[in-house]
Design an enzyme around this catalytic site. Sequence first.
Site, mmCIF file in Angstrom:
data_model
loop_
_atom_site.group_PDB
_atom_site.id
_atom_site.type_symbol
_atom_site.label_atom_id
_atom_site.label_comp_id
_atom_site.label_asym_id
_atom_site.label_seq_id
_atom_site.Cartn_x
_atom_site.Cartn_y
_atom_site.Cartn_z
ATOM 1 C CB SER A 183 -0.953 -0.044 1.193
ATOM 2 O OG SER A 183 -1.971 0.915 1.060
ATOM 3 C CG ASP A 237 -7.229 -4.235 -2.909
ATOM 4 O OD1 ASP A 237 -8.003 -3.295 -3.174
ATOM 5 O OD2 ASP A 237 -6.017 -4.078 -2.654
ATOM 6 C CG HIS A 264 -5.614 -2.358 0.582
ATOM 7 N ND1 HIS A 264 -5.023 -2.370 -0.670
ATOM 8 C CD2 HIS A 264 -4.962 -1.396 1.303
ATOM 9 C CE1 HIS A 264 -4.064 -1.466 -0.710
ATOM 10 N NE2 HIS A 264 -4.005 -0.874 0.469
#
Length: 289
Positions: A183, A237, A264
């Site tokens: 991320s 995700d 995610h």
Amino acid sequence: MSPSGIHVNKLCILLIAGVFAGVLVIYRLWPGESSKGDTKLTGPVEEHRMAGKDESKEASWYTQFVDIPSDVKSAENDQVKEVIVEVTLNGKSLKIFTRQADPKGSATNLDVLFLHGQRFSSKNWLDIGTLSLVSSWGHRGVAVDLPGYGNTQDVLGDSSPGDFLGALVKALKMTRPVVVSPSMSGGFSLPFLFNQPETAEDRSRGYLPVAPVATDKYTEAYSKSKIPTMIVYGENDTNLGTSSLKDLIKLPNSKPFVVPDAGHPAYINNPSFFHRLLYNFLNIIAAQK
């Protein structure tokens, strides 16, 4: 034989032929193994197959995966140490909090650097047992709280995130670490590797992004890098997972893998599956000269 007997025999023959034809049709239409989607590796790990040609390519580093041996499937966290590392960047000194686990044994196969997402920190890698596992596999694992996150109070300021990561690797005395980057940390790992894509392998032996941000900034650079890359994201995700995949798949030596039952933060949602991916990737990279 009477006409009625002939009529009965013909009826029986027609019934038998009809049943046979029905069985044949069902057999041909039934979704057997050959008609199922290609979603399994020859090993135990599920692989993501996209429809496009590029997405289903074989990376040069890829080989059949194996299960994690039972004697290294779990490890204690007591060997994980909290270490403050001083990073000097552009004349400024930053104190960076890290969690480190040295390998069991006399030799280190790989250095592995774990970054984190915006809502997370190095503690996540401790909580799911990744650092202790990596050390039990013979590697040195270091998870870092990036500037301004977790236990690291110092902020980056005007310095480049890519330059910071390079300075951190130097301060940690890591040698071409495999970079695991979920991320938000893509803002650090991507410039570190792909501001100069031709020499990415001089800085890292392998890259494992987990739905990172900012992948669209380096689309023209990816084709110039041969760094082994395992693209990982959760099957649920549909935001950063799918958008980052479209960019990262342009890396010539990459292969995508989807983590089932995960969103995610796929490594947190399904750590056992993620660890199987990580175990195999590190073993393959370590075996390469």
